[in-house]
Design an enzyme around this catalytic site. Sequence first.
Site, PDB file in Angstrom:
ATOM      1  N   CYS A 419      49.363  37.611  46.023  1.00 40.37           N
ATOM      2  CA  CYS A 419      49.098  38.443  44.740  1.00 40.37           C
ATOM      3  C   CYS A 419      48.174  39.394  45.369  1.00 40.37           C
ATOM      4  CB  CYS A 419      48.277  37.432  43.785  1.00 40.37           C
ATOM      5  SG  CYS A 419      46.724  37.189  43.965  1.00 40.37           S
ATOM      6  N   HIS A 581      40.933  39.193  36.945  1.00 39.99           N
ATOM      7  CA  HIS A 581      39.961  39.478  38.274  1.00 39.99           C
ATOM      8  C   HIS A 581      40.266  40.850  38.791  1.00 39.99           C
ATOM      9  CE1 HIS A 581      43.869  37.541  39.614  1.00 39.99           C
ATOM     10  NE2 HIS A 581      43.654  38.379  40.456  1.00 39.99           N
TER      11      HIS A 581
END
Length: 662
Positions: A419, A581
Site C-alpha cells: 500500500c 493514516h
Amino acid sequence: MSTQTTPRPGARVHVQKFGTFLSNMIMPNIPALIAWGLLTALFIDVGWWPNADLATMVGPAIHYLLPILIAATGGRMVYGDRGAVVGAFAVMGAIAGSDFLIAEFNTAELAKWLAAGNAAEDFSALGQVHMFIGAMIMGPLAAWVMKKLDALWEGKVRAGFEMLVNMFSAGIVAFVMAIVGFWVIAPIVNKVMEVLGNGVETLVDNNLLPLTSVVIEPAKVFFLNNAINHGVLTPLGLTEAAETGKSVLFLLEANPGPGLGLLIAISIFGKGVAKATAPGAAIIQFFGGIHEIYFPYVLMKPILILAMIAGGMTGVAVNVAFDVGLRAPAAPGSIFAVYAQTASGSFVGVTLAVFSSAAVTFLVASLLLKLDRSEDEGDLAAATAQMEANKGKKSSVAGMLTGGTGAPAGAIKSIVFACDAGMGSSAMGASVLRKKIQAAGHGDVTVVNKAISNLDDTYDLVVSHQDLTDRARQKTPSAMHVAVDNFMASPRYDEIVELLDRTNTPGGAPVEEAAAETPSGVLDDSSIVLRGSATTRDDAITEAGELLVASGAVEASYVEAMHERETSVSTHMGNLLAIPHGTNEAKSAINRSAISFIRYPDGVDWNGKPAEFVIGIAGAGDDHLALLQKIAGVFTDPAQVERLRQAGTAAEVREVLEGVRV
C-alpha cells in the site's frame, strides 16, 4: 545421525549475483545515458546538427553527472536515501582523484616530449578516465559504511539530538569516503581501466574482437553477462564514445540479430510447443528487446548455443569491418534502441551486422535442428523453469512460453501486501490472509506488508488495492499481482488459497499463530472515543488525527498527511472499518507508534461505504503491527464487531481488542 548441510553457492551464482548488483545500478540510469547519447548524436562536431554551445553539456554529463547518478543509485540500494547522498558525494573524490593523476601524468609526459625537441602542439595528452567503475564501488561502499556506523549508535542518542547526529554523521562519512576515493579508489580504477582498455585494443588490432562472442553468448543464457556488460563493456564503451563519438563495444551483447535468427529457425524447423511459441517470442525479442525470451529454447537444446556463437561472431566481425558503433548503450536490446543510439555514418554497417548475424544463426540453427533425430520435442516449460533458476527470479515473459495466464510457473513461497505507506491497510490485509493460508496448511508461505516505494522484485505474489496495482507492478514486474478493493473481506483471499493448493505442496500442518503482545502505550484510554462528533469522512479523519496529536504521538502536520493519503486510495477496509493514516513521506512527523479509536454509532459515509469504526494509525516502526493484527482478527468476526458496538467504556474496547495493555 547425519547432518544435512546447505550447499554453498558455486562461482556461477556469485558472478550472477555480482552482475545483477551492477545491473541494478546501471539500469535505472539508462534514461540518462540515452539523453547523453542524444546530446552527442545531435550537437558534437560530427553530430547531426553540430552546435558548439549545446555540446558543452556532453563532457560534464558523462564525467560528473552519470557517475554521480550511478553512485547514488548504488548507495540507495544499500541504505536508502541516506546511502544515496553519501555515495554520491564520495564518488566526487574518485573523480577528482582520477583527474589529478591524469593531469600529473600529462604534465610529466609533456615535459619529456618537449625535452626531446618535439613541438608542444603535436603532443597527444591522455584523456579523462570516467569513473563509472569508481561509482559502482564508491556508492555501495560509502552507504555500507554509513549503515554500519548508524547501527553502532542506534537507540543511544539522547532525545532531541537525533537530527543533529544524523546530519553530521552523514556529512563526516561523505567527507571521509571522498578522501578514500581520491587517494585509494581513483588510482586503482585508473589502472584497471588502462589494463582493460589495452586488452580491448589488442583484440581490435589483431582482429580478435569477434571471439568475445564465445564468452558473451553462453554468458547471456546463464545470466552471467551483466558482470561483463555493466562491469567492463559499458564503462569502456562510454569512455570510447566520449572520445570518438561511438563504440562498437555497445553492440557486443545488445545485437538482437542472433536471437531473431534462432527463433525464426525454431518457427520453421522446431517441434511442438517450441515451434508454436517461437514466432511470438521473435517479435518480443527483436522489437521489444527482451533477449531472455529466447534463453529457454537454447536450454531446451543446448547445442543451439553454437548457432548463437556463430551469429554473434558474425555480427561483431561486420561491425568491426565497417568501423561502426553506438553512441551509448542500447537498452533494452531492441532494434529500435539500437538504431536510436547508432552513430551517424554507422547505419549501413549496423544494419548489415544485425541481419547477417540473424542469417548465420538461422542457417546454423536450422542445420542443427534438421540433424536432430530425437523424437523428444523438448520440454519448454522445464527449460523456462531452468532459465528462471539461472536468473534467480521469475521471468516477466515466461508466461508466454509456458502458456500461463499470469499464474506463477512454480510454487508461491512469498506474498507481500503493498500500500502507499505500508503501515495500515496492508498490515491488516496481510494478517487476514496469513491466517487463511496457515489454516489451509501452507505454513511455509510468508506473508508480509510493505510500502510500494520499498518493494523489490523478489516476491512471488503481490496483493494491492486495485488503484495501486499498476504502481506495484512497476516495482515487481515478475510477480503475480492480485488487485483487491477490500482488504478485510476480499473474496480474492480464498482464490489465493485455492491457487496455493494447486501450485504448492502443503508445507506441513497449519501453524498456530502466536498471540502477538501489544506494546505499552500504543492505544491509550484517552485515544478511545465511543461517540465521535464527525459526520463526514474528512471530519472523521481530522478527529482521529487530533487524538494522535493530543497523545503526543505525532506532530500537527501529520493530520494533513492523513488527508493527503486519503486522496490517493481510500483507507476504508470493509466490515464497517476505516483506518486513516499518513503518507510514507510523513513518517518524519511521527514521534512514536500509536493508534486512536473512534466509534460512530450512526455511521459515517466513507466514499459511499459505511464506517462505524475509525482507527487512526501512526506507525514509527513495527510497534503498532501487533495491535493491527488483533484488530484485523476482530473485524473478520461479526460477533466481535457487535461487542465493540455495545462497549460502554474504553476498557471494554481494549478487552475486545484482546487485552491491550497501557
